[in-house]
Motif scaffolding. Structure first.
Motif, PDB file in Angstrom:
ATOM      1  N   LEU A 178      22.616  -7.781 -16.695  1.00 53.44           N
ATOM      2  CA  LEU A 178      22.772  -7.279 -15.340  1.00 53.44           C
ATOM      3  C   LEU A 178      24.070  -7.771 -14.717  1.00 53.44           C
ATOM      4  O   LEU A 178      24.348  -8.969 -14.685  1.00 53.44           O
ATOM      5  N   TYR A 210      20.989  -0.608 -10.066  1.00 53.62           N
ATOM      6  CA  TYR A 210      21.443  -1.704 -10.921  1.00 53.62           C
ATOM      7  C   TYR A 210      22.617  -1.238 -11.794  1.00 53.62           C
ATOM      8  O   TYR A 210      22.671  -0.069 -12.188  1.00 53.62           O
ATOM      9  N   GLY A 221      24.326 -10.261 -10.302  1.00 52.00           N
ATOM     10  CA  GLY A 221      23.407 -10.441 -11.399  1.00 52.00           C
ATOM     11  C   GLY A 221      23.859 -11.556 -12.313  1.00 52.00           C
ATOM     12  O   GLY A 221      24.457 -12.540 -11.868  1.00 52.00           O
ATOM     13  N   GLN A 268      15.278  -8.027 -10.983  1.00 52.80           N
ATOM     14  CA  GLN A 268      16.040  -7.774 -12.187  1.00 52.80           C
ATOM     15  C   GLN A 268      15.137  -7.667 -13.409  1.00 52.80           C
ATOM     16  O   GLN A 268      14.034  -8.179 -13.425  1.00 52.80           O
TER      17      GLN A 268
END
Lengths: 119, 114
Positions: A45, A33, A58, B101
């Motif tokens: 993100l 990430y 993201g 995420q």
């Protein structure tokens, strides 16, 4: 084990210049990430990857590109830097996202960060 | 977009006292748990504790524990016996869209007073 490393640690760019931030991990993690952190904000993100050769957008992907040619590396590119991209950039990696059971979670491991200033 | 609320931008606590940092979140997917991270002034992100959404008991890790109320979508971090080294930013992070995420709150700055 070095964990997650980031190169460089600091960088100053002029508007319009390009650069690449390198993230490397030696934990054999599948997921990687890129986040940015601005003053008074949590991490947001930018892009992420769920495996070698894959990338996805993201929350704030505009102005950035990424590549994951090797499992251990995740590159973040700025093609034409803008002052709004002045930030601290963090790379992270993980085996998998936490699911409902405590026994199966894996947290994200973070690199030390790169402080980027765009003039 | 998922909304995470950490209502206390800054908090002070006396050394050796306990402190609670609040976090509420708004997610339609409650199958995933929630993380807390610590960021000292040196800047690195340090994993503190994780709460699985199906765990029946609140998570504990040493001096850190969570007060997890799934129905209310809140997961408050409790730090017992505060130490000077606990002075830092604390971020609550439930998973975001797609589960890969993490979505971070804006954080709470904790200052421990000697």
């Amino acid at each position: 084990n070095a964990g997650v490393t980031q190169t460089p640690k600091f960088r100053v760019l002029k508007t319009g210049q390009s650069m690449t931030l390198l993230c490397a991990q030696d934990m054999n993690h599948e997921y990687m990430y890129w986040y940015r952190q601005d003053p008074g904000m949590g991490l947001r993100l930018i892009h992420y990857s769920v495996g070698e050769g894959t990338t996805a957008k993201g929350e704030v992907p505009d102005g950035y590109n990424v590549s994951r040619l090797k499992k251990q590396n995740f590159l973040l590119g700025l093609e034409s830097a803008a002052p709004s991209q002045t930030s601290v950039y963090f790379c992270a990696s993980s085996y998998e996202m936490g699911s409902g059971s405590r026994s199966s979670y894996n947290e994200q491991f973070f690199g030390p960060g790169t402080r980027l200033t765009v003039l | 977009a998922q909304k995470i609320t950490q209502t206390q931008p800054g908090m002070f606590v006396q050394e050796k006292e306990a402190v609670t940092l609040d976090c509420t979140y708004d997610t339609s997917d409650q199958s995933y748990g929630l993380f807390w991270y610590k960021q000292p002034s040196s800047g690195e992100m340090i994993f503190l504790i994780y709460q699985g959404s199906y765990d029946e008991q609140n998570a504990t890790e040493g001096r850190y524990s969570l007060n997890f109320q799934k129905a209310r979508k809140s997961a408050n971090l409790v730090i017992s016996a505060s130490q000077l080294g606990d002075s830092a930013m604390y971020f609550c992070a439930p998973p975001g869209a797609g589960s890969y995420q993490l979505t971070f709150g804006k954080g709470t700055k904790l200052s421990v007073i000697p």
